[in-house]
Scaffold this active site. Structure first.
Site, PDB file in Angstrom:
ATOM      1  N   ILE A  80       0.825  -1.203   0.000  1.00  0.00           N
ATOM      2  CA  ILE A  80       0.000   0.000   0.000  1.00  0.00           C
ATOM      3  C   ILE A  80       0.862   1.258   0.000  1.00  0.00           C
ATOM      4  CG2 ILE A  80      -0.245  -0.017   2.525  1.00  0.00           C
ATOM      5  CD1 ILE A  80      -3.174   1.065   2.030  1.00  0.00           C
ATOM      6  N   CYS A  81       0.347   2.286  -0.631  1.00  0.00           N
ATOM      7  CA  CYS A  81       0.921   3.629  -0.625  1.00  0.00           C
ATOM      8  C   CYS A  81       2.290   3.647  -1.334  1.00  0.00           C
ATOM      9  CB  CYS A  81       0.989   4.150   0.814  1.00  0.00           C
ATOM     10  SG  CYS A  81       1.172   5.926   0.976  1.00  0.00           S
ATOM     11  N   HIS A  82       3.362   3.967  -0.616  1.00  0.00           N
ATOM     12  CA  HIS A  82       4.707   4.010  -1.194  1.00  0.00           C
ATOM     13  C   HIS A  82       5.404   2.644  -1.198  1.00  0.00           C
ATOM     14  CE1 HIS A  82       4.079   8.295  -0.422  1.00  0.00           C
ATOM     15  NE2 HIS A  82       5.052   8.536  -1.273  1.00  0.00           N
ATOM     16  N   TRP A 140       0.627   5.201  -4.187  1.00  0.00           N
ATOM     17  CA  TRP A 140       0.586   6.647  -4.049  1.00  0.00           C
ATOM     18  C   TRP A 140       0.974   7.209  -5.419  1.00  0.00           C
ATOM     19  CZ3 TRP A 140      -1.532   9.558  -0.536  1.00  0.00           C
ATOM     20  CH2 TRP A 140      -1.242  10.930  -0.517  1.00  0.00           C
ATOM     21  N   SER A 148      -2.871  -0.891  -3.074  1.00  0.00           N
ATOM     22  CA  SER A 148      -3.783   0.226  -2.828  1.00  0.00           C
ATOM     23  C   SER A 148      -2.977   1.508  -2.756  1.00  0.00           C
ATOM     24  CB  SER A 148      -4.576   0.028  -1.536  1.00  0.00           C
ATOM     25  OG  SER A 148      -5.608  -0.904  -1.718  1.00  0.00           O
TER      26      SER A 148
END
Length: 184
Positions: free
Chosen positions: A105-107, A126, A158
């Protein structure tokens, strides 16, 4: 089902660690905190220090074969550190080599870019990672959660903390399906 959570000693976004962790516990599985050093990790709420969490296993001393899947929480500093640690990159790559599913998720996909496992895969993150993912041969999409089937394993990704509910549901479904397939 044992699920590895790989983090750096400092910089993991706390909610991206704790919410998936709790989802794993609530589903009756065993989350295991894996890091590059023994002791404790320091989580952050964006740029502010948050809680610390005890490391249970250390990369280089554990193996992907000990786990049903891998969760990579984000935060900017966390994957930026992990992608420079050879053992952490190898640990993440080993899940793909073993045909095990991974959630990021994200980075967190930065670690996967460094592990050279995004080529030919469709994923989200991200938005600032879009170019890195494309340059590594992946296809970036702007979706709440993306499940990519490519080879023997699945990759669940995500974009941000707002996507955590969908992220947790998706990776738990994917990991459980892989575990039941392996058991039969």
């Amino acid at each position: 089902m044992r699920i590895a959570f790989l983090t750096a000693p400092e910089g993991v976004e706390q909610i991206e660690l704790t919410e998936p962790w709790q989802a794993v516990v609530d589903a009756g599985h065993e989350p295991v905190l894996v890091s590059t050093k023994p002791g404790k990790i320091q989580a952050f709420n964006h740029l502010d220090k948050a809680d610390t969490f005890p490391v249970q296993e250390v990369v280089g001393e554990t193996s992907a074969t000990s786990f049903a899947g891998l969760v990579l929480p984000g935060g900017v500093a966390n994957p930026d550190f992990l992608r420079t640690d050879e053992n952490a990159v190898a640990f993440a790559r080993d899940f793909f080599d073993a045909g095990k599913s991974v959630a990021a998720i994200c980075h967190a996909p930065w670690t996967l870019v460094e592990a050279d496992v995004v080529r030919g895969r469709v994923l989200t993150s991200w938005p600032s990672l879009r170019t890195d993912i494309r340059n590594a041969g992946g296809t970036w999409v702007d979706e709440q959660v993306k499940v990519c089937d490519h080879g023997p394993n699945k990759l669940v990704t995500s974009r941000k903390p707002d996507d955590l509910k969908a992220f947790c549901e998706a990776f738990l479904d994917v990991f459980a399906a892989a575990e039941s397939k392996e058991a039969s």
